[in-house]
Write a protein that holds these residues in place. Sequence first.
Motif, mmCIF file in Angstrom:
data_model
loop_
_atom_site.group_PDB
_atom_site.id
_atom_site.type_symbol
_atom_site.label_atom_id
_atom_site.label_comp_id
_atom_site.label_asym_id
_atom_site.label_seq_id
_atom_site.Cartn_x
_atom_site.Cartn_y
_atom_site.Cartn_z
ATOM 1 N N SER A 135 0.136 -7.013 -1.874
ATOM 2 C CA SER A 135 -0.325 -7.158 -0.494
ATOM 3 C C SER A 135 -1.823 -6.844 -0.516
ATOM 4 C CB SER A 135 0.419 -6.175 0.408
ATOM 5 O OG SER A 135 -0.105 -4.874 0.200
ATOM 6 N N ASP A 155 11.758 1.938 0.331
ATOM 7 C CA ASP A 155 10.800 2.479 1.301
ATOM 8 C C ASP A 155 11.151 3.933 1.591
ATOM 9 O OD1 ASP A 155 8.785 0.802 3.454
ATOM 10 O OD2 ASP A 155 9.267 2.901 3.902
ATOM 11 N N LYS A 207 0.820 -1.214 0.000
ATOM 12 C CA LYS A 207 0.000 0.000 0.000
ATOM 13 C C LYS A 207 0.850 1.259 0.000
ATOM 14 C CE LYS A 207 -1.354 -0.153 4.960
ATOM 15 N NZ LYS A 207 -0.777 -1.462 5.322
HETATM 16 P P1 ADP Z 1 1.334 -3.460 3.065
HETATM 17 O O1 ADP Z 1 0.424 -3.664 4.235
HETATM 18 O O2 ADP Z 1 0.656 -3.236 1.797
HETATM 19 O O3 ADP Z 1 2.427 -4.479 3.020
HETATM 20 P P2 ADP Z 1 2.765 -1.569 4.633
HETATM 21 O O4 ADP Z 1 1.888 -0.551 5.261
HETATM 22 O O5 ADP Z 1 3.241 -2.702 5.460
HETATM 23 O O6 ADP Z 1 2.069 -2.063 3.306
HETATM 24 O O7 ADP Z 1 4.052 -0.869 4.072
HETATM 25 C C1 ADP Z 1 3.954 0.306 3.349
HETATM 26 C C2 ADP Z 1 5.343 0.912 3.332
HETATM 27 O O8 ADP Z 1 5.352 1.902 2.331
HETATM 28 C C3 ADP Z 1 5.724 1.574 4.646
HETATM 29 O O9 ADP Z 1 6.897 1.008 5.159
HETATM 30 C C4 ADP Z 1 5.900 3.047 4.269
HETATM 31 O O10 ADP Z 1 6.975 3.636 4.936
HETATM 32 C C5 ADP Z 1 6.146 2.972 2.782
HETATM 33 N N1 ADP Z 1 5.758 4.150 2.021
HETATM 34 C C6 ADP Z 1 4.716 4.972 2.187
HETATM 35 N N2 ADP Z 1 4.693 5.946 1.279
HETATM 36 C C7 ADP Z 1 5.769 5.738 0.467
HETATM 37 C C8 ADP Z 1 6.315 6.421 -0.653
HETATM 38 N N3 ADP Z 1 5.749 7.495 -1.162
HETATM 39 N N4 ADP Z 1 7.434 5.914 -1.217
HETATM 40 C C9 ADP Z 1 8.031 4.820 -0.702
HETATM 41 N N5 ADP Z 1 7.560 4.137 0.351
HETATM 42 C C10 ADP Z 1 6.443 4.590 0.945
#
Ligand code: ADP
Length: 568
Positions: free
Chosen positions: A237, A295, A212
């Motif tokens: 995911s 990330d 996400k």
């Molecule tokens: P999922 O539940 O889909 O696996 P998570 O919420 O566990 O997703 O992980 C989402 C990750 O994306 C987080 O670690 C967050 O820091 C990262 N994230 C959020 N926005 C961005 C962005 N613009 N670019 C890169 N990473 C991002």
Amino acid sequence: MSTIDGNTVLARSLKEQGIEYVFGIVGFPVIEFGMACQTEGLNYIGMRNEQAACYAAQAIGYLTGKPGVCLVVSGPGLLHTYGGMANAQINCWPLLVIGGSAPQDHEGIGGFQECNQVELSRPYCKYSARPPSVGLIPMHVEKAIRYTMYGRPGVAYIDLPGNMLSLQVEEEKIPRQYLVGDVPIIHPQPSLIKKAVDVLIQAKRPLIITGKGAAYANANIECTSLVNYTNLPFLPSPMGKGVVPDVHKNSVASARSTALQKADVVLLLGARLNWILHFGRPPRFDPNVKVIQIDICAEELNNSVKSEVAIQADLKPSVLMLLEEVQKRRFVFDGKSDWWTLLNEKCEANRKAVQSMIDIIEPPLNYYTVFHHLQEAIPDNSIIVSEGANTMDIGRSILLNNLPRHRLDAGTFGTMGVGLGFAIAAALYCRDYAPKKRVICVEGDSAFGFSGMEIETMFRHKLPIVLVIVNNSGIYNGVPKDVYSEIREMDKPSRSVPPTILTTVTRYETMMNMFEKKGHLVTTIPELKQAVKDSLAVQDGPSMINVIINPSADRKPQAFNWLTESKL
Ligand code: ADP
Ligand code: MG
């Protein structure tokens, strides 16, 4: 000299900083502030429960990239939002909570709803503060909003004592504050992109995982182009669904266990190696898997598993640079490789197993049949909100998302009760940004119960949400009617009704009678099809479909338990 009160200063600051939506429940001392929001041109959505208001505010944050505001009263009002604040913080979604608090001259002598709100909020926030004066409200609002959006998105809390909200000050003396504006984009280190492609090219069994974070980063076009060019398999995911369309031929969602377990290189795009991805460790992953991680959050790098390549950057420019690099090297993964052959076999076997469940259409219905026919009946660009145990898990594999940020569910924190708040936010988003799009809110009967009264909010705000309750009369499972009657006959239900059991065949759809409307009770597939069609025709408020399914309907057998067992 003209004067202005704290309420107006606060509402005006929010408006100036680009906030559009305020969700909440008013009472002492924030009623006038709620009114000031509307006067200043903000949307105010009065909800029925603070938790649901907080869920709605964070969902609009995820959908628009700007935080929604959750407005609550002092003491209990704020305490009720902590489930929501924790949920937003853990999902990395922008959210601004504003709490009224006891007048400052009542502090320490037992003020009404007096509570140490700034300190209590801090564990769930990136920033928690009380502006020291009315004049400093605009500065704190800008800072709070900046914290919610910059870096890894999250939560901020602002505390406003009642006396400060009503205080009149000279308008000219309030310093103007600059605007938060757009979030600065962090670009990846070019050498690391090259290194990532070096590793990817060497892989025998590569896999892309979209999370996400990629959805929030608006990196869907880049991610889809990367999959298209490289012919790599990808796995979304739960809320990463739709970053690359679910119907894309390279989706290996139906071979999830095998893809995770056998991959030798994983390109992790905005997803965390937490419980949802089984920590990136055996037995669900290869012990030697090489992770290429991108990330926005530096502290997230190398979490749980040491990454082969760890890149702190925004996903949009990162995936674009990855794409340019693979194009330069003409890296296309062989569709006839052993890896693709294995994944295709697994997908096909899974498709057959699911089809055999879908084919059983005699009542009492099972999950697979219900979701299959629901999927056929809804527009394919719908935003799908989903929660409940089996309802969410099985629904995820059958209800498709072909666009990013079109799935909202219990998320990283596994929170039940989020659905109606999320659906309200999604419907407002559609109303204001995507007028023809529909919101389908698919709830387990237990999940629905957490915030069922928000259906009144949906009606008051004319939000055309299609609520589908997949009713198995319990948590995980229910019992048939005759068994239930027998249990209920017993002396004390507190001793005899199992904790997972709810009233059998509860007529949730009759809640529509509260608005002199009719809901739909469904026990067969033709009834379901008709009910969805009728519900989609309703444009000015919610509709409700109560689908009675077999109380012992379940998932098809799985290779692993859903939670990886701890060996430590
Ligand atoms: P999922 O539940 O889909 O696996 P998570 O919420 O566990 O997703 O992980 C989402 C990750 O994306 C987080 O670690 C967050 O820091 C990262 N994230 C959020 N926005 C961005 C962005 N613009 N670019 C890169 N990473 C991002
Ligand atoms: Mg249930």
